[in-house]
Design an enzyme around this catalytic site. Structure first.
Site, mmCIF file in Angstrom:
data_model
loop_
_atom_site.group_PDB
_atom_site.id
_atom_site.type_symbol
_atom_site.label_atom_id
_atom_site.label_comp_id
_atom_site.label_asym_id
_atom_site.label_seq_id
_atom_site.Cartn_x
_atom_site.Cartn_y
_atom_site.Cartn_z
ATOM 1 N N GLY A 22 -37.510 111.333 -15.385
ATOM 2 C CA GLY A 22 -37.221 110.170 -14.651
ATOM 3 C C GLY A 22 -37.721 108.965 -15.423
ATOM 4 N N HIS A 28 -34.205 107.474 -23.219
ATOM 5 C CA HIS A 28 -33.211 108.669 -22.356
ATOM 6 C C HIS A 28 -31.860 108.083 -22.411
ATOM 7 C CE1 HIS A 28 -37.039 108.641 -19.971
ATOM 8 N NE2 HIS A 28 -36.878 109.731 -20.123
ATOM 9 N N GLN A 52 -46.675 121.113 -15.905
ATOM 10 C CA GLN A 52 -46.883 120.593 -17.492
ATOM 11 C C GLN A 52 -48.022 119.831 -17.675
ATOM 12 O OE1 GLN A 52 -42.683 119.252 -17.943
ATOM 13 N NE2 GLN A 52 -43.599 117.663 -19.334
ATOM 14 N N VAL A 167 -36.184 106.322 -30.030
ATOM 15 C CA VAL A 167 -35.635 105.122 -29.871
ATOM 16 C C VAL A 167 -37.082 103.978 -29.718
ATOM 17 C CG1 VAL A 167 -34.146 103.426 -28.279
ATOM 18 C CG2 VAL A 167 -33.771 105.646 -28.811
ATOM 19 N N SER A 176 -41.240 104.909 -24.229
ATOM 20 C CA SER A 176 -42.013 105.891 -23.349
ATOM 21 C C SER A 176 -42.137 105.590 -21.854
ATOM 22 C CB SER A 176 -43.288 106.561 -23.819
ATOM 23 O OG SER A 176 -44.069 107.094 -22.948
HETATM 24 O O1 PAF Z 1 -39.524 115.579 -22.542
HETATM 25 C C1 PAF Z 1 -39.645 115.577 -21.022
HETATM 26 O O2 PAF Z 1 -39.393 114.664 -20.464
HETATM 27 C C2 PAF Z 1 -40.025 116.861 -20.240
HETATM 28 O O3 PAF Z 1 -41.101 117.548 -21.031
HETATM 29 C C3 PAF Z 1 -39.121 117.720 -19.942
HETATM 30 C C4 PAF Z 1 -38.371 118.138 -21.298
HETATM 31 C C5 PAF Z 1 -38.039 117.039 -19.020
HETATM 32 C C6 PAF Z 1 -39.370 118.844 -19.282
HETATM 33 O O4 PAF Z 1 -39.961 118.555 -17.989
#
Ligand code: PAF
Length: 275
Positions: A22, A28, A52, A167, A176
């Site tokens: 998000g 994105h 993560q 990008v 980012s």
């Molecule tokens: O790159 C990301 O934003 C995240 O590591 C992902 C691939 C959505 C997994 O949570």
């Protein structure tokens, strides 16, 4: 989600997928446009994946604006925005994780223990539920892309993995979600990442092909900026991520640098044939 995918696939559609956490930005959106170009139905997921993030990392403060994300995704023409919730995805007693032996023991994996285990686990879960034909990932997260490619091959996922170029803002800063945390001064300092990478490309053009020399120059340049703390700067093989000493083939130069408290990553390819 799965029954939607099953039905669409039976009807002959090709499903593309872009997983995200998000706080969508142009980076994105360009992954989504690539997904739309390659498939004829596009699913994105928005899920800030707790497994993560390590202790002391920014899980609790990870930026979020779902309303804006929904609008941006709709404007691009996303067919499904999949937003699993934490309790569904990691129910009480959850105890199964995906691991890889070699690639996570490099670059970001060294400072972020367990990070890639969390990424591989969530991506596997998302792949299982979304069941796409194609999945698009950004090359900015170079190590993540290499690990996912390896995982998809090793675990026989029938999914085509597409890497999409980073990008950048008009001044070169890699896009980012974490850029939003930078103060105006830190935003200027953050440009030292891409500037040092470009300097390395220029030095290679001038026949400097020692990794030690190029890394040394980058360290010196970044450290000359206030509020910076280098996590790593590496020049490595794009497939194995092992360090290389001499740049005699295309390699990747990758770095992670904290600017203030915000950890940024970036990378470029160093190709001696293009110099
Ligand atoms: O790159 C990301 O934003 C995240 O590591 C992902 C691939 C959505 C997994 O949570």
């Amino acid at each position: 989600m799965t029954s939607w995918s099953d039905r669409l696939r039976r009807e002959g559609h090709l499903i593309s997928f872009v997983p995200t956490m998000g706080f969508l930005h142009e980076g994105h959106l360009s992954l989504m446009k690539e997904g739309k170009r390659l498939g004829d139905k596009l699913v994105i997921s928005i899920f800030v994946n707790p497994t993560q993030f390590g202790p002391g990392e920014d899980f609790d403060t990870y930026p979020s604006d779902l309303e804006k994300d929904f609008k941006l995704a709709r404007d691009i023409g996303v067919d499904v925005i999949f937003t699993p919730n934490k309790a569904d995805f990691y129910p009480q007693g959850f105890d199964t994780f995906i691991n890889q032996e070699k690639l996570p023991n490099h670059l970001c994996g060294l400072a972020r223990a367990g990070h890639f285990q969390g990424v591989m686990t969530i991506v596997t879960k998302l792949f299982n539920v979304v069941n796409p034909d194609i999945a698009v990932f950004g090359e900015k997260d170079f190590q993540q892309l290499a690990i996912i490619r390896r995982m998809v091959k090793d675990l026989n996922f029938n999914i085509r993995i597409i890497g999409h170029p980073t990008v950048r803002e008009s001044d070169g800063l890699a896009m980012s979600s974490r850029n939003s945390k930078l103060t105006p001064d830190q935003r200027i300092t953050a440009l030292s990442l891409i500037s040092s990478l470009k300097k390395a490309q220029n030095s290679l053009k001038n026949k400097e092909n020692s990794a030690t020399a190029l890394i040394g120059n980058a360290v010196e340049f970044i450290c000359s900026h206030p509020d910076t703390e280098i996590d790593y700067i590496k020049i490595c093989d794009p497939d194995t991520l092992d360090d290389v000493a001499e740049i005699d083939r295309p390699v990747v130069m990758a770095m992670a640098v904290k600017v203030g408290t915000t950890r940024l990553i970036d990378n470029v390819i160093l190709n001696p044939d293009q110099s």
